[in-house]
Design an enzyme around this catalytic site. Structure first.
Site, short mmCIF file in Angstrom:
data_model
loop_
_atom_site.label_atom_id
_atom_site.label_comp_id
_atom_site.label_asym_id
_atom_site.label_seq_id
_atom_site.Cartn_x
_atom_site.Cartn_y
_atom_site.Cartn_z
CG HIS A 189 51.25 -9.87 -127.79
ND1 HIS A 189 52.12 -10.29 -128.78
CD2 HIS A 189 51.95 -8.98 -127.03
CE1 HIS A 189 53.29 -9.69 -128.62
NE2 HIS A 189 53.22 -8.88 -127.57
CG ASP B 298 49.42 -13.72 -130.34
OD1 ASP B 298 49.42 -14.96 -130.25
OD2 ASP B 298 50.12 -13.00 -129.61
N GLY C 189 66.08 -23.86 -145.94
CA GLY C 189 65.84 -25.28 -146.23
C GLY C 189 64.90 -25.99 -145.27
CE LYS D 263 54.44 -16.72 -124.28
NZ LYS D 263 53.04 -16.33 -124.31
CD GLN E 21 56.18 -12.16 -131.18
OE1 GLN E 21 55.74 -11.23 -130.52
NE2 GLN E 21 55.76 -13.40 -131.03
CE1 TYR F 136 59.15 -13.17 -123.58
CE2 TYR F 136 59.43 -10.79 -123.63
CZ TYR F 136 58.61 -11.90 -123.61
OH TYR F 136 57.25 -11.74 -123.61
CG ASP G 202 52.59 -13.46 -132.65
OD1 ASP G 202 52.28 -12.61 -133.52
OD2 ASP G 202 52.48 -13.25 -131.43
CG ASP H 24 47.70 -17.04 -127.93
OD1 ASP H 24 48.94 -16.98 -128.12
OD2 ASP H 24 46.96 -16.03 -127.96
CE LYS H 25 48.69 -13.73 -125.51
NZ LYS H 25 48.98 -13.64 -126.96
C1 F6R Z 1 52.63 -12.35 -125.97
C2 F6R Z 1 52.47 -12.36 -124.51
C3 F6R Z 1 52.19 -11.07 -123.88
C4 F6R Z 1 53.35 -10.10 -123.96
C5 F6R Z 1 53.02 -8.79 -123.23
C6 F6R Z 1 54.11 -7.76 -123.37
O1 F6R Z 1 52.47 -13.59 -126.53
O2 F6R Z 1 52.55 -13.35 -123.87
O3 F6R Z 1 51.80 -11.30 -122.55
O4 F6R Z 1 54.52 -10.68 -123.44
O5 F6R Z 1 51.82 -8.27 -123.73
O6 F6R Z 1 54.31 -7.56 -124.72
P1 F6R Z 1 55.32 -6.45 -125.29
O7 F6R Z 1 56.63 -6.70 -124.62
O8 F6R Z 1 55.32 -6.75 -126.77
O9 F6R Z 1 54.70 -5.13 -124.96
MG MG Z 2 51.89 -11.94 -130.18
MG MG Z 3 50.53 -16.32 -129.30
#
Ligand code: F6R
Ligand code: MG
Ligand code: MG
Length: 372
Positions: free
Chosen positions: A20, A54, A106, A234, A97, A231, A13, A134-135
């Site tokens: 996202h 994403d 390497g 992802k 990210q 954290y 990502d 995703d997610k």
């Molecule tokens: C991204 C994801 C989203 C983010 C959420 C908060 O892969 O799972 O659910 O965790 O949109 O994102 P931030 O902290 O970037 O605002």
């Molecule tokens: Mg993302």
């Molecule tokens: Mg993703």
């Protein structure tokens, strides 16, 4: 001897449109341009660039073997260049990210991007499917992989084909400790289930055929939070599965996804949601940043070349109406589980929440506790 072919599936990502939600077309375009150049220079045999939400995915074939610094550097430089030339200038969300480290060292494993890679002796005909989600997290593949390679109620070949009856060996990684164990099914099926039911800790990384020891499936197992200790984005996983002949049929590999099982990773990586099987065009999360999605893309390999349909396009396997009911069920489950809001079990348990931003909230309250 025939030259072996390496299939490398690497994803990251590196920024997206509308939060996202989805990769920008210009990111895909530039990644294709860079890999086309590498193909012309004969550094790689072939490639396919795609996205699941994403996450930008690079499928590369070569004769370089697993963990080749050359292939990993090509993928790393592609992600870097797309970040610098597209994500950042367009101020895409979370630009760069997953590129956790500044300079390439390497091997791209451990630097942020997810990697699934296998070196194979190409069979007379070599069908394979790549999956990207995703997610969610790598443990999301545990249940479908168990069904594909160990459940005779899913994979008829385990009952009907004597070569499949020898079973499969699962390499299970303890992602917290960084160690693995090989377990052979059906002989050690119960021990296998004892581990892989705990999806946040024990993750299937590889599956081998007990018939000829060949590699059949490989998954990415990166946990970004474990690399960084906090954290950071992802670990949306990818996986390669070889099919047919002495391996499960394509249909047997897809069948487990007709049951939209609950996976971790829904909104903020902090909730459970059903895994929704979708076509490439629907691989873009919306509601509560989800529900988590999975795509399945089918290819034939032809001396390392990727054969799909209409030129470069793979078979978009979940586009089929046969998965409509799974989608409907997944949406019903989504509504039900979201009815719980911030209450467990919709939200992950405390152990898993350690790797989200919740500890910062707990830290704020740490001096306010009074002994009862
Ligand atoms: C991204 C994801 C989203 C983010 C959420 C908060 O892969 O799972 O659910 O965790 O949109 O994102 P931030 O902290 O970037 O605002
Ligand atoms: Mg993302
Ligand atoms: Mg993703």
């Amino acid at each position: 001897m025939k030259e072996k072919i390496t299939i490398s599936l690497i994803k990251a990502d590196i920024g997206s449109v509308a939060g996202h939600h989805v990769v920008h077309p210009k990111q895909l375009e530039l990644a294709r341009e860079l890999l086309e150049k590498a193909k012309k220079e004969e550094k790689i045999i072939d490639y396919y660039v795609f996205n699941c939400g994403d996450d930008l995915g690079l499928l590369i074939t070569s004769t370089k073997g697993e963990n080749s610094p050359e292939i990993h550097e090509l993928a790393w430089n592609t992600f870097k260049e797309v970040t610098e030339r597209v994500s950042k200038p367009l101020k895409l969300y979370a630009s760069g990210q997953d590129l956790l480290i500044e300079t390439f060292s390497g091997n791209i494993k451990g630097m942020g991007p997810g990697v699934a890679e296998m070196e194979i002796e190409e069979r007379p005909s070599e069908p394979f499917v790549i999956f990207a989600a995703d997610k969610t997290e790598p443990g999301a593949w545990n249940l479908p992989l168990f069904r594909m390679f160990a459940d005779p109620m899913n994979t008829a070949g385990l009952v009907i084909n004597p070569n499949l009856q020898k079973g499969f060996t699962f390499r299970v990684v303890n992602v917290i400790k960084g160690e693995y164990v090989d377990l052979s099914a059906p002989r050690e099926m119960y021990e296998l289930l004892a581990l892989i039911g705990t999806t946040g800790r024990y993750v299937i990384e590889k599956v081998f055929s007990n018939f000829d020891n060949s590699i059949v499936a490989v998954c990415s197992t990166t946990r970004l939070s474990l690399i960084k200790g906090r954290y950071v984005g992802k670990d949306d996983p990818v996986m390669i599965v070889r099919c047919q002949m002495n391996f499960p049929a394509v249909g047997e590999v897809l069948a487990p996804f007709a049951f939209p099982h609950l996976v971790a990773g829904f909104c903020r990586g902090s909730h459970y949601g059903p895994l929704l099987p979708v076509s490439l065009k629907d691989a873009r999360c919306t509601f509560f940043d989800g529900p988590p999605r999975v795509i399945a893309l089918g290819f034939q390999l032809c001396t390392g070349k990727l054969i799909g349909l209409n030129g470069k396009e793979p078979a978009d396997l979940f586009a089929d109406v046969a998965f409509d009911e799974a989608r409907e069920k997944a949406l019903e489950i989504t509504e039900y589980i979201r009815g719980h809001g911030e209450f467990m079990p919709a939200r992950l348990g405390p152990e898993e929440m350690e790797y989200t931003s919740l500890p910062e909230v707990l830290e704020k309250l740490k001096d306010r506790w009074v002994k009862e």
